[in-house]
Design a protein around this motif. Structure first.
Motif, PDB file in Angstrom:
ATOM      1  N   UNK A 121       0.827  -1.203   0.000  1.00  0.00           N
ATOM      2  CA  UNK A 121       0.000   0.000   0.000  1.00  0.00           C
ATOM      3  C   UNK A 121       0.863   1.255   0.000  1.00  0.00           C
ATOM      4  N   UNK A 122       0.813   2.058  -1.071  1.00  0.00           N
ATOM      5  CA  UNK A 122       1.598   3.296  -1.095  1.00  0.00           C
ATOM      6  C   UNK A 122       1.172   4.263   0.012  1.00  0.00           C
ATOM      7  N   UNK A 123      -0.094   4.200   0.392  1.00  0.00           N
ATOM      8  CA  UNK A 123      -0.578   5.078   1.460  1.00  0.00           C
ATOM      9  C   UNK A 123       0.133   4.771   2.769  1.00  0.00           C
ATOM     10  N   UNK A 124       0.233   3.481   3.064  1.00  0.00           N
ATOM     11  CA  UNK A 124       0.906   3.085   4.294  1.00  0.00           C
ATOM     12  C   UNK A 124       2.400   3.359   4.214  1.00  0.00           C
ATOM     13  N   UNK A 125       2.976   3.131   3.048  1.00  0.00           N
ATOM     14  CA  UNK A 125       4.391   3.439   2.867  1.00  0.00           C
ATOM     15  C   UNK A 125       4.653   4.915   3.140  1.00  0.00           C
ATOM     16  N   UNK A 126       3.776   5.767   2.628  1.00  0.00           N
ATOM     17  CA  UNK A 126       3.945   7.210   2.827  1.00  0.00           C
ATOM     18  C   UNK A 126       3.793   7.570   4.299  1.00  0.00           C
ATOM     19  N   UNK A 127       2.896   6.878   4.980  1.00  0.00           N
ATOM     20  CA  UNK A 127       2.672   7.170   6.400  1.00  0.00           C
ATOM     21  C   UNK A 127       3.871   6.768   7.251  1.00  0.00           C
ATOM     22  N   UNK A 128       4.695   5.881   6.715  1.00  0.00           N
ATOM     23  CA  UNK A 128       5.845   5.404   7.483  1.00  0.00           C
ATOM     24  C   UNK A 128       7.118   6.196   7.206  1.00  0.00           C
ATOM     25  N   UNK A 129       6.996   7.215   6.378  1.00  0.00           N
ATOM     26  CA  UNK A 129       8.188   7.967   5.980  1.00  0.00           C
ATOM     27  C   UNK A 129       8.909   8.592   7.161  1.00  0.00           C
ATOM     28  N   UNK A 130       8.165   9.010   8.160  1.00  0.00           N
ATOM     29  CA  UNK A 130       8.835   9.655   9.297  1.00  0.00           C
ATOM     30  C   UNK A 130       9.009   8.701  10.473  1.00  0.00           C
ATOM     31  N   UNK A 131       8.908   7.403  10.183  1.00  0.00           N
ATOM     32  CA  UNK A 131       9.156   6.414  11.223  1.00  0.00           C
ATOM     33  C   UNK A 131      10.579   5.880  11.081  1.00  0.00           C
ATOM     34  N   UNK A 132      11.042   5.286  12.161  1.00  0.00           N
ATOM     35  CA  UNK A 132      12.367   4.673  12.106  1.00  0.00           C
ATOM     36  C   UNK A 132      12.323   3.365  11.320  1.00  0.00           C
ATOM     37  N   UNK A 133      11.141   2.816  11.134  1.00  0.00           N
ATOM     38  CA  UNK A 133      10.989   1.540  10.444  1.00  0.00           C
ATOM     39  C   UNK A 133      11.529   1.624   9.023  1.00  0.00           C
ATOM     40  N   UNK A 134      12.192   0.534   8.586  1.00  0.00           N
ATOM     41  CA  UNK A 134      12.584   0.494   7.183  1.00  0.00           C
ATOM     42  C   UNK A 134      11.463  -0.157   6.400  1.00  0.00           C
ATOM     43  N   UNK A 135      11.235   0.349   5.204  1.00  0.00           N
ATOM     44  CA  UNK A 135      10.044  -0.042   4.449  1.00  0.00           C
ATOM     45  C   UNK A 135      10.427  -0.716   3.143  1.00  0.00           C
TER      46      UNK A 135
ATOM     47  N   UNK B 142      12.363   1.277   0.351  1.00  0.00           N
ATOM     48  CA  UNK B 142      11.994   2.687   0.365  1.00  0.00           C
ATOM     49  C   UNK B 142      13.152   3.533   0.877  1.00  0.00           C
ATOM     50  N   UNK B 143      13.568   4.464   0.029  1.00  0.00           N
ATOM     51  CA  UNK B 143      14.609   5.403   0.418  1.00  0.00           C
ATOM     52  C   UNK B 143      13.925   6.602   1.049  1.00  0.00           C
ATOM     53  N   UNK B 144      14.034   6.695   2.378  1.00  0.00           N
ATOM     54  CA  UNK B 144      13.215   7.632   3.133  1.00  0.00           C
ATOM     55  C   UNK B 144      13.388   9.094   2.736  1.00  0.00           C
ATOM     56  N   UNK B 145      14.619   9.488   2.509  1.00  0.00           N
ATOM     57  CA  UNK B 145      14.867  10.911   2.323  1.00  0.00           C
ATOM     58  C   UNK B 145      14.064  11.497   1.170  1.00  0.00           C
ATOM     59  N   UNK B 146      14.012  10.779   0.060  1.00  0.00           N
ATOM     60  CA  UNK B 146      13.251  11.326  -1.058  1.00  0.00           C
ATOM     61  C   UNK B 146      11.993  10.510  -1.344  1.00  0.00           C
TER      62      UNK B 146
END
Lengths: 249, 249
Positions: A121-135, B142-146
DNA sequence: CACGTTCTTGCACGTTCGTGCGGTATCTTT
DNA sequence: AAAGATACCGCACGAACGTGCAAGAACGTG
């Protein structure tokens, strides 16, 4: 015009226009705003509309799928999501399904928790951008309705991953019908993801319990547990004969 | 318009545009900025959006540095993005790079335009959910920075697609250094995507012109054109010796 | 028909809510 | 460091609200 007839007319207007404005109605019907306000107050008291400053709106705010999206997560959904998030430990690898409940789960994950998340889910991926979790994002053809990647490419990618936990979102959880969703392609993807994780947990917020949709995902006995919210007095007993049920407090 | 209706409208805007700008909304709705700000404040208090300087953003797409950058879509960025979007025709297949400028491009695509979009950015994929465009999402780490998918899996998936247009976002456009970005992995992915499209257009908003970052993507002469905004009087002449430059009005 | 009851409606009053404006504080950018 | 943009606060004004009251209509009853 009879007062009762007027109420009906107001309700019909509400359906067609999507809103009622006290001032306009007073002018149009040749009545004082006070009378209209009284009508609106009564209709709202009867649960037929929502009173707002200046008029009234339908019960379910706004129209179409927009409503579904902006609907604030129900308390039930939040509780289930919070409990699910607490199962994720530092360093573990989890697969997150798409959907509003799993999105709620994502928000419940502590920002600093270091773990590996796999999702389509791109929505969930985007929501995790500011988490420490690697996606790790599973790509493919985007299925708009539920905002997840599906299709052959997605299946191929999914087949290569493996995880400890899979959090499965569904449309219905039913003692006989099992776990169901609205789209066959989506169901297949969910099934595949479940096969890639050691444990599968179903997110069972209250509105899902006892419901069933057209396409089967898995029978109840093939999941590790259903995280359910019994607050609305749903019959968890029937489910418990087929699967382990975790009651959230 | 009812105040309550306006709140709903703001939420809908937030969903489609991905952002709310107080100034624009005040102008458009014929209200003072204070009223809009009050709305935004209330919506944020209700947990429906995140308040930022100048407007508001959705809850989900993080509050990290990426989100911060999405707010400051400069006028230059908007103009370049709008012109790039106008190059997309009905039925065509385009690859969209990640980044704030391409996100702006995504928002400039007419909602009803039927086309095929390929992207490795979950943010852009999410922004296209309510568009008529069909979306193919490239997955990977997912590369978080961008906020884009990179790595071996992404490369493999990218290698299998092909498109007519590729819109490339960069950090720097320099006559000698060429097109550059901040991460080597990201640069490789951009290079690969460029090879999969017949034409590559570089989005050159004013702050990019004349700048250079550490990692080279492509030399200038390997792209179809640079869509540049000359409004700040940047020296486009030097660039034009190496590449075709499209000046946006 | 006469009478009282109930319901509806409009008006007046004080209260609450939404809005715009001026002033000040804070953030961003040069 | 300075300048401009943006935000927040308090205030004032008007619109909308709720309430109480009185006049009138509809209804039932004797």
């Amino acid at each position: 015009m009879l007062a009762a007839t007027r109420r009906d007319l107001l309700l019909e207007r509400l359906r067609t226009d999507g809103r009622l404005v006290a001032k306009d109605l007073a002018l149009e019907l040749g009545l004082s705003e006070d009378s209209i306000r009284r009508d609106l107050r009564d209709l709202a008291a009867a649960g037929l509309c929502t009173r707002v400053y200046g008029g009234a709106l339908p019960i379910s705010p706004a129209t179409g799928d927009y409503a579904a999206r902006t609907t604030v997560a129900t308390e039930s959904k939040r509780r289930v999501a919070a409990h699910a998030a607490s199962l994720i430990t530092r360093g573990s690898t989890v697969i997150l399904d798409g959907g509003t409940t799993t999105l709620e789960l994502t928000r419940a994950i502590p920002t600093g928790l270091e773990c590996d998340v796999i999702t389509h889910s791109p929505t969930i991926a985007a929501a995790l951008l500011d988490h420490a979790a690697s996606v790790y994002l599973i790509g493919g053809t985007l299925f708009k309705h539920s905002a997840v990647a599906t299709g052959a490419a997605a299946a191929e990618m999914a087949q290569r991953v493996s995880a400890e936990l899979f959090f499965l979102g569904v449309v219905g959880i039913h003692a006989e019908a099992g776990l169901t969703t609205g789209d066959p392609e989506e169901a297949a993807m969910k099934r595949l993801l479940a096969s890639r994780a050691a444990d599968t947990y179903v997110l069972g917020s209250s509105e899902k319990l006892g419901a069933a949709a057209r396409h089967a995902i898995l029978p109840l006995d093939e999941v590790t547990a259903i995280i359910a919210d019994p607050s609305d007095g749903a019959d968890l007993g029937a489910l418990e004969q087929h699967a382990q049920v975790i009651r959230v407090p």
